[in-house]
Write a protein that holds these residues in place. Structure first.
Motif, PDB file in Angstrom:
ATOM      1  N   VAL A 194      49.829  38.060  39.033  1.00  0.00           N
ATOM      2  CA  VAL A 194      48.968  39.110  40.467  1.00  0.00           C
ATOM      3  C   VAL A 194      49.454  39.137  41.264  1.00  0.00           C
ATOM      4  O   VAL A 194      50.737  39.177  42.311  1.00  0.00           O
ATOM      5  N   ASP A 195      49.251  40.609  41.574  1.00  0.00           N
ATOM      6  CA  ASP A 195      50.041  41.292  42.729  1.00  0.00           C
ATOM      7  C   ASP A 195      48.946  41.557  44.089  1.00  0.00           C
ATOM      8  O   ASP A 195      47.669  41.604  43.386  1.00  0.00           O
ATOM      9  N   GLY A 196      49.318  41.532  44.818  1.00  0.00           N
ATOM     10  CA  GLY A 196      49.044  41.032  46.484  1.00  0.00           C
ATOM     11  C   GLY A 196      48.724  42.573  47.154  1.00  0.00           C
ATOM     12  O   GLY A 196      49.743  42.588  47.115  1.00  0.00           O
ATOM     13  N   GLY A 197      48.156  42.971  47.954  1.00  0.00           N
ATOM     14  CA  GLY A 197      48.508  44.078  48.534  1.00  0.00           C
ATOM     15  C   GLY A 197      48.121  43.368  50.442  1.00  0.00           C
ATOM     16  O   GLY A 197      47.274  42.319  50.742  1.00  0.00           O
ATOM     17  N   LEU A 198      47.676  44.819  51.347  1.00  0.00           N
ATOM     18  CA  LEU A 198      46.674  44.349  52.301  1.00  0.00           C
ATOM     19  C   LEU A 198      45.256  44.345  52.025  1.00  0.00           C
ATOM     20  O   LEU A 198      44.542  43.955  50.830  1.00  0.00           O
ATOM     21  N   GLY A 199      44.881  43.292  53.357  1.00  0.00           N
ATOM     22  CA  GLY A 199      43.828  42.721  52.818  1.00  0.00           C
ATOM     23  C   GLY A 199      43.475  41.508  51.862  1.00  0.00           C
ATOM     24  O   GLY A 199      44.953  40.933  51.197  1.00  0.00           O
ATOM     25  N   ARG A 200      42.825  41.957  51.121  1.00  0.00           N
ATOM     26  CA  ARG A 200      42.698  40.701  49.437  1.00  0.00           C
ATOM     27  C   ARG A 200      42.447  41.201  48.395  1.00  0.00           C
ATOM     28  O   ARG A 200      41.876  40.724  47.684  1.00  0.00           O
ATOM     29  N   SER A 201      43.113  42.605  48.251  1.00  0.00           N
ATOM     30  CA  SER A 201      43.301  43.386  46.983  1.00  0.00           C
ATOM     31  C   SER A 201      44.195  42.579  46.806  1.00  0.00           C
ATOM     32  O   SER A 201      45.059  42.454  46.655  1.00  0.00           O
ATOM     33  N   VAL A 202      43.469  42.492  44.618  1.00  0.00           N
ATOM     34  CA  VAL A 202      44.541  41.246  43.922  1.00  0.00           C
ATOM     35  C   VAL A 202      44.391  42.121  41.765  1.00  0.00           C
ATOM     36  O   VAL A 202      43.358  42.800  42.480  1.00  0.00           O
ATOM     37  N   THR A 203      45.274  42.339  42.062  1.00  0.00           N
ATOM     38  CA  THR A 203      44.799  42.824  40.398  1.00  0.00           C
ATOM     39  C   THR A 203      46.119  42.181  40.073  1.00  0.00           C
ATOM     40  O   THR A 203      47.391  41.278  39.927  1.00  0.00           O
ATOM     41  N   CYS A 204      45.675  42.119  38.343  1.00  0.00           N
ATOM     42  CA  CYS A 204      45.880  41.688  37.438  1.00  0.00           C
ATOM     43  C   CYS A 204      47.257  41.537  36.737  1.00  0.00           C
ATOM     44  O   CYS A 204      46.896  42.731  36.272  1.00  0.00           O
ATOM     45  N   VAL A 205      48.731  40.947  36.555  1.00  0.00           N
ATOM     46  CA  VAL A 205      49.412  41.694  35.880  1.00  0.00           C
ATOM     47  C   VAL A 205      49.344  41.483  34.670  1.00  0.00           C
ATOM     48  O   VAL A 205      49.698  41.815  33.440  1.00  0.00           O
ATOM     49  N   ALA A 206      49.448  40.048  34.733  1.00  0.00           N
ATOM     50  CA  ALA A 206      49.615  39.285  33.211  1.00  0.00           C
ATOM     51  C   ALA A 206      48.691  37.937  33.510  1.00  0.00           C
ATOM     52  O   ALA A 206      49.109  36.976  33.957  1.00  0.00           O
ATOM     53  N   VAL A 207      47.864  37.419  31.965  1.00  0.00           N
ATOM     54  CA  VAL A 207      48.074  36.271  32.066  1.00  0.00           C
ATOM     55  C   VAL A 207      47.804  35.998  30.634  1.00  0.00           C
ATOM     56  O   VAL A 207      47.961  36.373  29.588  1.00  0.00           O
ATOM     57  N   ASP A 208      48.445  34.241  30.547  1.00  0.00           N
ATOM     58  CA  ASP A 208      48.495  33.901  28.819  1.00  0.00           C
ATOM     59  C   ASP A 208      48.090  32.601  28.920  1.00  0.00           C
ATOM     60  O   ASP A 208      48.288  31.997  30.041  1.00  0.00           O
ATOM     61  N   VAL A 209      48.189  31.744  27.976  1.00  0.00           N
ATOM     62  CA  VAL A 209      48.615  30.442  28.052  1.00  0.00           C
ATOM     63  C   VAL A 209      49.249  30.104  26.379  1.00  0.00           C
ATOM     64  O   VAL A 209      49.547  29.736  26.303  1.00  0.00           O
ATOM     65  N   VAL A 210      49.869  28.709  27.798  1.00  0.00           N
ATOM     66  CA  VAL A 210      52.302  28.882  26.290  1.00  0.00           C
ATOM     67  C   VAL A 210      51.208  27.207  25.530  1.00  0.00           C
ATOM     68  O   VAL A 210      50.188  26.867  26.469  1.00  0.00           O
TER      69      VAL A 210
END
Length: 211
Positions: A26-42
């Motif tokens: 997850v990328d986080g910026g100013l404040g509580r802004s968050v963006t999903c970059v990748a997700v998976d399960v091994v």
């Protein structure tokens, strides 16, 4: 880790486990802004040797560190369960993740499940469905990440992005207070030493006068 909150910070969240190990970036910026970059399960087969399963998790984590290049790794802290075997497997998987990150000089922080739930939902007693729902909403995902291990990994990354700046400010404040206390103690010691020296000088002066 957060020298400039005006830029994006990338965190790898890991929900450790032998059968399923959730990974979320997850990328986080100013404040509580968050963006999903990748997700998976091994996933690793339950009938495989322990060393083989841990190696598979290690290889996957190394690949994610190479591809996504996070600046920190957030791992769920193992908590007491009735199934000791499950706890040991979770701890072993978490240790592999921490080792991989440490080799690259990345900070590793362990968050308890209640910390993660509180950060994401506002309640440390939220269930998995509530955590998954809030993660989906916060990251503006088109569908809920499945299985729950994937959502938990993203929740860990979000928790770290939101809690770590506060922890760093608190640590800095505590260090500053400790420095001030040490400086004050040193001044008191210096003043006491100076008083003792002057008293000794006065005593010696009085002796010389009587002579």
């Amino acid at each position: 880790m957060f020298p400039d909150r005006g830029r994006q910070v990338r965190v790898l969240g890991v929900d450790p486990g032998l059968t399923r190990c959730g990974l979320g970036v997850v990328d986080g910026g100013l404040g509580r802004s968050v963006t999903c970059v990748a997700v998976d399960v091994v996933r690793t087969p339950a009938d495989a040797e322990l060393a083989t399963r841990l190696l598979r998790i290690s290889d996957a984590v190394e690949h994610w560190l190479d591809v996504h290049r996070p600046e920190a790794v957030a791992v769920e802290r193992v908590f007491s369960q009735h199934n000791v075997r499950t706890v040991m497997g979770t701890a072993q998987a978490g240790g592999v993740v921490a080792l991989n990150a440490a080799r690259r000089g990345l900070p590793v922080v362990f968050h308890t499940p209640s910390e993660v739930k509180a950060a994401v939902t506002g309640s440390g007693r939220a269930d998995k469905a509530q955590v998954t729902g809030m993660v989906t909403r916060l990251l503006k995902l088109e569908s809920q990440p499945k299985p729950a291990d994937a959502a938990d990994a993203l929740a860990l990354a979000i928790c770290h992005l939101w809690r770590e700046p506060m922890r760093e400010r608190l640590a800095a404040a505590e260090e500053k207070a400790a420095q001030l206390a040490r400086a004050h103690k040193a001044k008191l010691a210096a003043a006491a030493k100076d008083r003792a020296r002057r008293a000794a000088d006065d005593t010696n002066s009085g002796r010389n006068t009587r002579r």
